[in-house]
Write an enzyme that holds these catalytic residues in place. Structure first.
Site, PDB file in Angstrom:
ATOM      1  N   LYS A  53     -93.541  40.875 -59.187  1.00 21.58           N
ATOM      2  CA  LYS A  53     -94.860  41.185 -59.732  1.00 21.58           C
ATOM      3  C   LYS A  53     -95.486  40.000 -60.465  1.00 21.58           C
ATOM      4  CE  LYS A  53     -94.311  45.198 -57.938  1.00 21.58           C
ATOM      5  NZ  LYS A  53     -92.856  45.341 -57.741  1.00 21.58           N
ATOM      6  N   TYR A 267     -87.915  58.058 -54.057  1.00 21.62           N
ATOM      7  CA  TYR A 267     -88.095  56.869 -54.882  1.00 21.62           C
ATOM      8  C   TYR A 267     -87.263  56.968 -56.164  1.00 21.62           C
ATOM      9  CZ  TYR A 267     -90.277  53.497 -58.016  1.00 21.62           C
ATOM     10  OH  TYR A 267     -90.481  52.475 -58.888  1.00 21.62           O
ATOM     11  N   TYR A 293     -84.989  49.174 -55.563  1.00 22.77           N
ATOM     12  CA  TYR A 293     -85.612  48.395 -54.488  1.00 22.77           C
ATOM     13  C   TYR A 293     -84.592  47.547 -53.717  1.00 22.77           C
ATOM     14  CZ  TYR A 293     -89.993  49.508 -56.895  1.00 22.77           C
ATOM     15  OH  TYR A 293     -91.041  50.155 -57.459  1.00 22.77           O
TER      16      TYR A 293
HETATM   17  C1  LIG Z   1     -92.284  46.409 -56.933  1.00 21.54           C
HETATM   18  C2  LIG Z   1     -90.993  45.968 -56.413  1.00 21.54           C
HETATM   19  C3  LIG Z   1     -90.768  45.847 -55.031  1.00 21.54           C
HETATM   20  C4  LIG Z   1     -91.752  46.271 -53.981  1.00 21.54           C
HETATM   21  O1  LIG Z   1     -92.862  45.447 -53.878  1.00 21.54           O
HETATM   22  P1  LIG Z   1     -94.220  46.093 -53.350  1.00 21.54           P
HETATM   23  O2  LIG Z   1     -95.180  44.993 -53.352  1.00 21.54           O
HETATM   24  O3  LIG Z   1     -94.553  47.190 -54.337  1.00 21.54           O
HETATM   25  O4  LIG Z   1     -93.970  46.674 -52.006  1.00 21.54           O
HETATM   26  C5  LIG Z   1     -89.551  45.367 -54.601  1.00 21.54           C
HETATM   27  N1  LIG Z   1     -88.591  45.037 -55.483  1.00 21.54           N
HETATM   28  C6  LIG Z   1     -88.752  45.165 -56.809  1.00 21.54           C
HETATM   29  C7  LIG Z   1     -87.627  44.818 -57.693  1.00 21.54           C
HETATM   30  C8  LIG Z   1     -89.964  45.635 -57.330  1.00 21.54           C
HETATM   31  O5  LIG Z   1     -90.108  45.754 -58.652  1.00 21.54           O
END
Ligand SMILES: *Cc1c(COP(=O)(O)O)cnc(C)c1O
Length: 341
Positions: A53, A267, A293
């Site tokens: 991010k 999720y 993730y």
């Molecule tokens: C937000 C996030 C993702 C996914 O990215 P997106 O752009 O939302 O698809 C993957 N890994 C981590 C650790 C995240 O925080």
């Protein structure tokens, strides 16, 4: 060599991330999977423990500042990494931060409410609005924005995961970084594999590759949706990004590859293969993944290698998008695999 037609200097950006992030090879993990696994370390973007991010926030913060904002608002799950990175950006740039965080049914309770990203959000001085299960955080955010404006503040709303066109520029730019790194290390890869959630990372990467006319498959492993729903989400954002940059959106056709087989119940809800993947990367590479993730994405990569869907001897680039801070929120689940828990 910069092949892209996109002039990134023309897009407002505030440099925050430690880039280029390292591109590492793995030895023991590669041996275990029978493929060469390279890891792009976007968990090492620097701010607040890093993560994907930060790259999006470089563009979103610039836009917020251009609009004269003094407060960042964003929405996410209670253990959102995006929220944590937004809170840190707000702190660093002297903005206020309001986080609207949703409870996720099926997640562990004890640590989930207080540890991991929740604890870090507090340290960064963010104001946390804890939404109960079923509460509508979008309409809550709209109410909150009205209230802040009435108080004389200038709020800037960042969508879930920072995944709009502006945020995705971060990964469009990252595509160039990856291409240049591969060239300078003289590495050829067959595919990029990543966790795909709110879609900006996958869509941004694909936009960058399309702009640079590089035909490299990007496999998004879903963390919250089915294959088709995720493909639709990524493709619609990808088309918007391309259109915004004056590139034919039809070039998105057939480029979006997702697989929804590793989400589990939903999720943020743990799966056995996620815990095994987190454990395997820790023990083979000293590498920390996360439960929501990268753990699920790596579980997918491991399984696809074992099934032979990913060809033996191929070169795979795993994009490590961060999130290990959330491991502490999942202590109860992860600890179960150890005898002395
Ligand atoms: C937000 C996030 C993702 C996914 O990215 P997106 O752009 O939302 O698809 C993957 N890994 C981590 C650790 C995240 O925080």
């Amino acid at each position: 060599m910069n092949k892209t037609k996109v002039n990134f200097d023309a897009i407002s950006r505030i440099k925050i991330a430690h880039t280029p992030t390292p591109l590492e090879s793995t030895s023991r993990l590669s041996d275990a999977l029978g493929c060469q696994i390279f890891i792009k370390r976007d968990d090492c973007t620097g701010l607040a423990g890093g993560g994907n991010k930060v790259r999006k926030l470089e563009y979103l913060l610039a836009d917020a500042k251009n609009q004269g904002a003094d407060t960042l608002i964003t929405i996410g799950g209670l253990q959102s990494n995006h929220a944590r990175q937004t809170a840190a950006v707000a702190a660093k740039f002297g903005l206020r931060c309001e986080l609207v965080l949703e409870d996720i049914p099926g997640t562990p309770k004890q640590e989930y409410y207080h540890n991991g990203n929740v604890l870090l959000n507090k340290l960064f001085g963010a104001n946390i609005h804890h939404m109960g299960v079923g509460q509508d955080s979008i309409s809550y955010s709209e109410m909150l924005i009205d209230k802040l404006i009435q108080n004389g503040q200038k709020p800037y709303l960042i969508p879930i995961g920072g995944s709009n066109v502006i945020g995705s520029f971060g990964y469009m730019r990252c595509a160039n970084e990856i291409v240049q790194q591969l060239e300078s290390h003289n590495i050829t890869i067959d595919q990029i594999v990543l966790a795909s959630g709110s879609a900006g990372t996958q869509a941004g990467l694909l936009a960058g590759l399309i702009a640079a006319q590089i035909d490299l498959p990007v496999l998004g492993i879903c963390v919250s949706r089915s294959t088709l729903d995720q493909q639709e989400l990524v493709e619609s954002l990808l088309r918007k990004i391309l259109k915004n940059r004056g590139i034919d959106p039809e070039l998105a056709k057939g480029k979006v590859n997702c697989i929804g087989d590793y989400v589990g119940e939903g999720y943020g809800i743990v799966t056995e293969t996620m815990i095994a993947a987190v454990n395997q990367c820790a023990q083979l590479e000293g590498l920390l993944l996360d439960p929501v993730y990268t753990g699920k994405a790596m579980a997918g990569l491991i399984d696809l290698c074992h099934q032979g869907v990913i060809a033996k001897g191929s070169n795979q680039l795993f994009l490590h998008t961060g999130g290990s801070q959330a491991l502490f929120a999942y202590r109860d689940n992860i600890n179960l695999i150890f005898k002395d828990n």
